[in-house]
Every structure is written in structure tokens, then in C-alpha cells.
Design an enzyme around this catalytic site. Structure first.
Site: not given
Ligand code: GLU
Length: 521
Positions: A254-258
Site C-alpha cells: 500500500s501507498k502508505r507503507k511503500m
């Protein structure tokens, strides 16, 4: 039967690594079987639609070498390939299902549906459409629709039994029909839902293999029922494992983590070959266990059956590592040079006059020391600027080695055979004569030549730069030492006077010639 695969991304936001991953497997499978690979855009969600996203998806596929055989902007006999341009097709197909009695028009308002769900929750049941519109007589449905009453078209689904399909990777997947509600096919605005559009398009585009992400596995039974309703035969389904974050619970990428944007990997200097190779190892492996392989090598042996379902982890360290291997071992130095050239940060911007041979030499010594093209460009840029900007720290290092630099400036100027052997000999003899450790001399010289202490071996550096550039840099370095000293420092005054005298002497010699980039002594 000929093999036809497709990807169907939505043009919303940055081109996603997950799209690249699914594209790679679809492309490899189609190529392996001499089939076709289609790009179709699921652009019916007009709220999330972004106009530039389509071009970015195509650019991503082109960059990766996964160019579709058919698609928007590419053409093909099954087009149009944007779902927003196929609305009539979906409407006709919904009408066909209505005529067969396999679908019906449902007129419940949003309030009514809310109340229905609230009631279901109160009784501890899962909220979902209860099929209440099914019983409305067909002619009444048509009359209300003709009068302009807002409504949706729903698929009539069985209440009991199971729906099953075979997933090539999972075997039989069975879902009780109680879990499938009368799905909306056509929304009240006349736009199709994903389910209707995907089934109609896959059929009309003669898609033989639907290879898509695991998250769609629960939608597939609806697609199976829809195929049945049309009396169409099913394509082969295989749901690819989701890429995972490298965190403890291996959550879906996901964009939030990676960073999930392919564009940002490209801008960060990841090579398309390396990204493809990396994605090719996500749940798949070469039969001979090789870790580094080209797209063509993957195509040559690609089998869907070799895909394993244990969530593959998108490990950035591994990607960078692989990228470094491509830069160092897989691509020729000329090829790396070709890619670095446009991104070199030179004094006056990218410069066509950068000499190829010098650039290749520079890249050859730098590439074992970097992981990305961007790092390479950053490090290489310093080799092309006319005058390095030495920072405070560098100037201090230069100042401590000032006398060595002055000696070496003279010695290099007098060196006749300005090649690696000659330079190596000169430096060794000098260090021996001075009776100091090698590093004491090399460090200031390295800083003088590159502005940094993190640089390749000095002999290589000097040989690559050639006599003229080496002397010029040592000269600039000596000049810059004075800037690290207080204004009235006697050493500073001496160096400034020396620099002024040198400049005057050069001016007297007439117009100064620019150094020739290939000059090796
Ligand atoms: N729009 C969906 C996606 O982007 C397509 C799913 C499918 O391939 O059916 O994943």
C-alpha cells in the site's frame, strides 16, 4: 484456441507496481503462447478518473517493454478499449439479459435500501439486497423505466446451491449462492458496474485467460453466473498473489507503507530490466533457480503452474540490489552511459558535448559503487563540471594536504607517460619519499579531484581525468583552500597572490583553450 490476455487498470492516480506485476505475467503468458496482450481501461468511475493517468499507464508499459498488442492509442479489432466509450455495448447486453429474464429493473430508492439494511442488521443478518425487486412484473418495470423513474438493472442470482469455478492456481473455488446477492449490473446513471463491463469485455475481446490479482477472486463467482446468463463459455481464471509490504504481518502492498508508483522508481533510477526481473521473482521463479533473468528468458519458460501463492514480499532492498547488479554486470558500459547522459546535472544542464569515451570511463569506475541510475548520475556529474564546489569539510581536508597537492601538481605536470602505470609509480614514489601513510596523500587528492571522499581509487581517477583536467582540478582545489581560512590569514594571502599570478600568466598566454574531454596526458 489462441491465447488472449489483458490487463484492465483504472486510470486513477500513479501507475501502480501491482499493475506492472499483473501486466508482466499477462504479457509473458501471451508471448509464450504466441497470443495477444490487451490493455483495456476501466474508466467508468468518473469520480476517480484522472485524465493524464491513461498516458502514464501506457508510458509505464512502454518503458517496461510490455507494450500491448491492442489498446487505447494502439488500436485493434476489438475496440474501443476505453470502457467509457463502450456504454452502448453494456446497455445492449443488459437489455439482452432483461429480455431473457436473467436480469430485472429494480426501483428501490437509497432510503429504502438503507432501511432494508438497517432491518437486516437488527436481526443479526449480513446486510445485502434481498431480491425484493424480482417480483415486479416485466411490463411494469418497462413502463416505470419509460416514464423516467430512476432505477438499476440487477442480475437474478440463485438463492441456493453453490457457484464454483476452477482457478488454475487454487483448484476449485466454491461459494454458496446465499453469499451472492442480486448484483447491480447497470447503475441508475446508465454506467455499467465493474462486473457487467468486465464480463462483456472479456467475452467480446475473446480473452482466453483472465490473470488478475487475488483480490478479485471473490468477484469471480458473479462473473461465472453472468457468463451462464449470457450462455457464454468461461475463460480460464488464475488469480495472482498480492504483493506484500515487508512488515511483520505482510499486509497488502500500500501507498502508505511503500512507494507503489512505478514512475517514482523510474525517476529514482531503477532500470526497467531490474524492475521486471524483480517482479518476475514475485511468486514465480526460473526452473533453474536463476535470480537474474531477462524478460525474454522468462517468456521462454513461462508456466502459470509455477506461480506459488505464498504472498511475495516487495522488498526494496532486494530491488535496489538487483538494480545494482544490472548496472554493474548486465548492461554494457555504453548502454549505461546512454541512459545516464540525459540526467547528468551539468553546469549548463544536460550537455550533448559530453564526451562519450570520458563518460564511459567515468561510469566504469563509478558503477560498482552505486545502486541506481540516479546515484550514478549524481556522482558522475561532478566529473563534468568545470569547477567543483568544495564544501567546508572538503576545504579543511584540502588544507591539511595542501603541500602534497602542490607537490603533486608539479609532479603530474612533469609526468610524460600519463597512464595508469605512470601515475601509480609516481604516487608510490612520492609517498615513499615523504614517508607518510598512503591515505594522507590520497585523501586530499581524491577530494581535490571529486569534491568527496567517497570516490574510486585515485590512480583510476587521475588516469580517467587525464593530465589537463587533473591539473586544473588540483589548481582549483588549492585556490579554494584560501576560502576556508580567515581573511587576514597569511596563508590565504599567499595562495590568493599565487592564484592571481597564475591567472595573469594564463591571460598573457592568450585565449585559454577548453580542456579536451578525452585528453589522457
Ligand atoms: N480494474 C481492475 C483492476 O485494476 C481490473 C480487475 C480485473 O482484471 O478484472 O485491478
Amino acid at each position: 484456441m489462441s491465447v488472449v490476455t489483458r490487463i484492465a487498470p483504472s486510470p486513477t492516480g500513479d501507475p501502480h507496481v501491482g499493475t506492472a506485476y499483473v501486466a508482466l505475467f499477462n504479457y509473458a503468458f501471451a508471448r509464450r503462447h504466441g497470443g495477444r496482450f490487451i490493455l483495456r481501461l476501466e474508466d467508468t468511475d468518473r469520480q476517480r478518473f484522472q485524465s493524464e493517468a491513461e498516458a502514464r499507464i501506457l508510458a509505464m508499459l512502454t518503458w517496461l517493454g510490455l507494450t500491448p498488442d491492442e489498446g487505447p492509442g494502439v488500436g485493434g479489432s476489438a475496440g474501443p478499449y476505453r470502457q467509457s466509450e463502450r456504454l452502448d455495448i453494456y446497455r445492449e447486453h443488459a437489455n439482452e439479459l432483461l429480455a431473457r429474464g436473467a436480469a430485472y429493473r429494480a426501483f428501490e430508492t437509497a432510503e429504502e435500501l438503507d432501511a432494508m439494511r438497517a432491518e437486516q442488521r437488527r436481526h443479526g443478518r449480513d446486510p445485502g439486497y434481498d431480491g425484493r425487486g424480482r417480483t415486479l412484473p416485466r411490463d411494469e418495470q418497462e413502463a416505470r423505466a419509460a416514464a423516467g423513474e430512476p432505477h438499476v438493472v440487477r442480475l437474478r442470482t440463485p438463492d441456493d446451491g453453490h457457484t464454483s469455478f476452477v482457478d488454475l492456481l487454487r483448484g476449485e473455488v466454491r461459494i454458496p449462492n446465499t453469499e451472492i446477492r442480486d448484483t447491480v449490473l447497470l447503475k441508475s446513471d446508465g454506467f455499467p458496474t465493474y462486473h457487467l463491463a468486465v464480463v462483456v469485455d472479456d467475452h467480446l475481446m475473446q480473452v482466453s485467460h483472465v490473470l488478475r490479482a487475488e483480490e478479485w477472486v471473490t468477484s469471480t463467482p458473479i462473473h461465472v453466473l453472468l457468463h451462464d446468463a449470457f450462455a457464454w463459455s468461461l475463460p480460464t481464471f488464475a488469480h495472482l498473489p498480492l504483493l506484500r509490504n515487508p512488515d511483520a504481518n505482510k499486509s497488502k502492498i500500500s501507498k502508505r507503507k511503500m512507494d507503489t508508483s512505478v514512475d517514482s522508481y523510474r525517476e529514482g533510477g531503477i532500470l526497467p530490466e531490474a524492475l521486471l526481473n524483480f517482479l518476475g521473482t514475485m511468486g514465480w521463479s526460473m526452473p533453474d533457480g536463476r535470480e537474474v533473468f531477462s524478460l525474454q528468458a522468462m517468456i521462454d519458460v513461462f508456466e502459470l503452474e509455477r506461480i506459488s501463492l505464498g504472498g511475495p514480499v516487495f522488498d526494496l532492498k532486494r530491488l535496489r540490489n538487483l538494480n545494482a547488479r544490472y548496472l554493474r554486470d548486465e548492461l554494457s558500459v555504453e548502454e549505461v552511459a546512454r541512459r545516464v547522459r540525459p540526467t547528468l546535472a551539468l553546469d549548463g544542464g544536460p550537455d550533448d558535448s559530453v564526451d562519450d569515451e570520458y563518460l564511459c570511463d567515468v561510469i566504469d569506475v563509478l558503477r560498482p559503487r552505486v545502486e541506481t541510475l540516479a546515484e550514478l548520475a549524481e556522482k558522475a556529474s561532478g566529473y563534468f563540471v568545470e569547477r567543483l564546489a568544495y564544501d567546508e569539510d572538503s576545504r579543511k581536508r584540502l588544507a591539511t594536504g595542501q603541500s602534497y597537492l602542490e607537490d603533486l601538481e608539479r609532479a603530474f605536470a612533469a609526468l610524460e607517460w600519463f597512464d595508469e602505470d605512470g601515475i601509480d609509480e609516481l604516487l608510490h614514489e612520492y609517498v615513499q619519499r615523504q614517508a607518510v601513510p598512503m591515505g594522507k596523500v590520497m585523501m586530499p587528492l581524491r577530494v581535490a579531484l571529486t569534491g568527496t571522499t567517497d570516490a574510486p581509487g585515485v590512480v583510476d581517477l587521475v588516469a580517467i581525468m587525464g593530465k589537463q583536467r587533473t591539473l586544473q582540478r588540483i589548481g582549483h582545489a588549492l585556490e579554494s583552500i584560501s576560502q576556508a581560512l580567515p581573511d587576514d590569514d597569511p596563508e590565504r594571502l599567499r595562495l590568493e597572490a599565487q592564484a592571481a599570478a597564475k591567472e595573469a600568466a594564463q591571460a598573457a598566454k592568450g585565449k585559454q583553450r577548453r580542456p579536451v574531454a578525452t585528453e589522457r596526458g
